[in-house]
Design a protein around this motif. Structure first.
Motif, PDB file in Angstrom:
ATOM      1  N   TRP A 128      -5.803   0.132  -2.231  1.00 30.83           N
ATOM      2  CA  TRP A 128      -6.056   1.280  -1.355  1.00 30.83           C
ATOM      3  C   TRP A 128      -7.568   1.514  -1.284  1.00 30.83           C
ATOM      4  O   TRP A 128      -8.097   2.381  -1.974  1.00 30.83           O
ATOM      5  CB  TRP A 128      -5.339   2.470  -1.941  1.00 30.83           C
ATOM      6  N   LEU A 182       0.836  -1.198   0.000  1.00 30.75           N
ATOM      7  CA  LEU A 182       0.000   0.000   0.000  1.00 30.75           C
ATOM      8  C   LEU A 182       0.874   1.252   0.000  1.00 30.75           C
ATOM      9  O   LEU A 182       0.583   2.222  -0.704  1.00 30.75           O
ATOM     10  CB  LEU A 182      -0.929  -0.006   1.218  1.00 30.75           C
ATOM     11  N   ASN A 183       1.974   1.255   0.773  1.00 33.09           N
ATOM     12  CA  ASN A 183       2.865   2.422   0.794  1.00 33.09           C
ATOM     13  C   ASN A 183       3.453   2.710  -0.578  1.00 33.09           C
ATOM     14  O   ASN A 183       3.611   3.871  -0.955  1.00 33.09           O
ATOM     15  CB  ASN A 183       3.984   2.223   1.812  1.00 33.09           C
ATOM     16  N   LEU A 204      -8.369  13.292  -3.354  1.00 27.90           N
ATOM     17  CA  LEU A 204      -6.910  13.349  -3.259  1.00 27.90           C
ATOM     18  C   LEU A 204      -6.321  14.384  -4.213  1.00 27.90           C
ATOM     19  O   LEU A 204      -5.348  15.043  -3.892  1.00 27.90           O
ATOM     20  CB  LEU A 204      -6.321  11.972  -3.511  1.00 27.90           C
ATOM     21  N   CYS A 260      -2.927   5.287 -11.686  1.00 24.96           N
ATOM     22  CA  CYS A 260      -3.304   6.232 -10.630  1.00 24.96           C
ATOM     23  C   CYS A 260      -4.709   6.809 -10.841  1.00 24.96           C
ATOM     24  O   CYS A 260      -5.384   7.153  -9.872  1.00 24.96           O
ATOM     25  CB  CYS A 260      -2.283   7.358 -10.532  1.00 24.96           C
ATOM     26  N   LYS A 308       0.686   4.329  -2.592  1.00 27.94           N
ATOM     27  CA  LYS A 308       0.482   5.710  -2.139  1.00 27.94           C
ATOM     28  C   LYS A 308       1.603   6.628  -2.634  1.00 27.94           C
ATOM     29  O   LYS A 308       1.353   7.763  -3.029  1.00 27.94           O
ATOM     30  CB  LYS A 308       0.382   5.769  -0.617  1.00 27.94           C
ATOM     31  N   SER A 309       2.827   6.129  -2.600  1.00 26.70           N
ATOM     32  CA  SER A 309       3.951   6.935  -3.081  1.00 26.70           C
ATOM     33  C   SER A 309       3.855   7.171  -4.582  1.00 26.70           C
ATOM     34  O   SER A 309       4.147   8.268  -5.060  1.00 26.70           O
ATOM     35  CB  SER A 309       5.275   6.254  -2.739  1.00 26.70           C
ATOM     36  N   PHE A 323       1.107   7.381  -6.246  1.00 25.70           N
ATOM     37  CA  PHE A 323       0.076   8.398  -6.425  1.00 25.70           C
ATOM     38  C   PHE A 323       0.607   9.785  -6.066  1.00 25.70           C
ATOM     39  O   PHE A 323       0.286  10.767  -6.728  1.00 25.70           O
ATOM     40  CB  PHE A 323      -1.182   8.090  -5.609  1.00 25.70           C
ATOM     41  N   LYS A 324       1.420   9.867  -5.027  1.00 25.76           N
ATOM     42  CA  LYS A 324       1.986  11.170  -4.661  1.00 25.76           C
ATOM     43  C   LYS A 324       2.870  11.701  -5.797  1.00 25.76           C
ATOM     44  O   LYS A 324       2.818  12.882  -6.123  1.00 25.76           O
ATOM     45  CB  LYS A 324       2.780  11.086  -3.359  1.00 25.76           C
ATOM     46  N   PHE A 343      -9.236   4.971  -1.302  1.00 21.88           N
ATOM     47  CA  PHE A 343      -8.823   5.831  -2.406  1.00 21.88           C
ATOM     48  C   PHE A 343     -10.016   6.602  -2.975  1.00 21.88           C
ATOM     49  O   PHE A 343     -11.047   6.032  -3.295  1.00 21.88           O
ATOM     50  CB  PHE A 343      -8.188   4.982  -3.514  1.00 21.88           C
ATOM     51  N   HIS A 352      -2.451  11.874   1.010  1.00 20.46           N
ATOM     52  CA  HIS A 352      -2.241  10.560   0.391  1.00 20.46           C
ATOM     53  C   HIS A 352      -1.917   9.501   1.443  1.00 20.46           C
ATOM     54  O   HIS A 352      -1.596   8.385   1.134  1.00 20.46           O
ATOM     55  CB  HIS A 352      -1.169  10.611  -0.701  1.00 20.46           C
ATOM     56  N   ASP A 353      -1.989   9.847   2.717  1.00 16.06           N
ATOM     57  CA  ASP A 353      -1.690   8.878   3.786  1.00 16.06           C
ATOM     58  C   ASP A 353      -2.909   8.131   4.231  1.00 16.06           C
ATOM     59  O   ASP A 353      -3.991   8.458   4.134  1.00 16.06           O
ATOM     60  CB  ASP A 353      -1.055   9.593   4.988  1.00 16.06           C
TER      61      ASP A 353
END
Length: 163
Positions: free
Chosen positions: A148, A48-49, A156, A117, A52-53, A55-56, A151, A162-163
């Motif tokens: 996620w 998941l991290n 977002l 994304c 998320k990264s 997506f960031k 999401f 995004h956390d």
């Protein structure tokens, strides 16, 4: 748990190579009888991290299209999985021009990464890694929402965390 060692039941190169491929799939991994290197196949879920990264990075890139350093979008976790998902075509690493460094640390998001994304494409949930290279994928196809569940693309993109 100790790695497997070659049992010397075959002496042909083909036999040794077959044994090593099979033993590398074991939980313990194996020591190559020819060169002494450790061999293991790793089956890694995409975290998941990592999603998320990614997506960031997508969000940063949508605000200012350019390459970003991994520290700009990976947060507190390691960015090591990025090299793995880059092999899926979601990212590309910026070439390193500094001979004193292993790599540049900069990444671009690809069109495939952008589609993922936005929820427009799917990726398999696990990576098969051997000698730090992606050798394949396995598991079901997943969207960003499968990795996620909370999401919400619009939230977002409109400033949500995004956390």
């Amino acid at each position: 748990m100790e790695p497997k060692e070659y049992p010397h039941s075959t002496t042909t190169f083909e036999g040794i190579a077959r044994w090593l491929r099979e033993a590398a799939e074991s939980k313990e991994g194996a020591i190559c009888p020819c060169c002494g290197s450790f061999n293991k196949v790793y089956h890694r879920k995409i975290s998941l991290n990592t999603v998320k990264s990614l997506f960031k990075l997508y969000k940063l890139n949508s605000l200012e299209p350019k390459a970003y350093h991994s520290r700009d979008f990976t947060g507190s976790h390691s960015g090591g999985d990025f090299a793995k998902i880059a092999a899926l075509g979601l990212l590309s690493k910026v070439k390193n021009n500094n001979e004193k460094k292993k790599d540049s640390g900069y990444w671009n998001i690809t069109e495939e990464g952008k589609k993922f994304c936005r929820g427009e494409s799917l990726i398999q949930e696990k990576l098969v890694i051997y000698h730090n290279e992606l050798k394949g994928t396995e598991g079901g196809l997943k969207s960003i929402r499968d990795f996620w569940p909370e999401f919400d693309y619009r939230e977002l993109m409109n400033g949500g965390s995004h956390d």
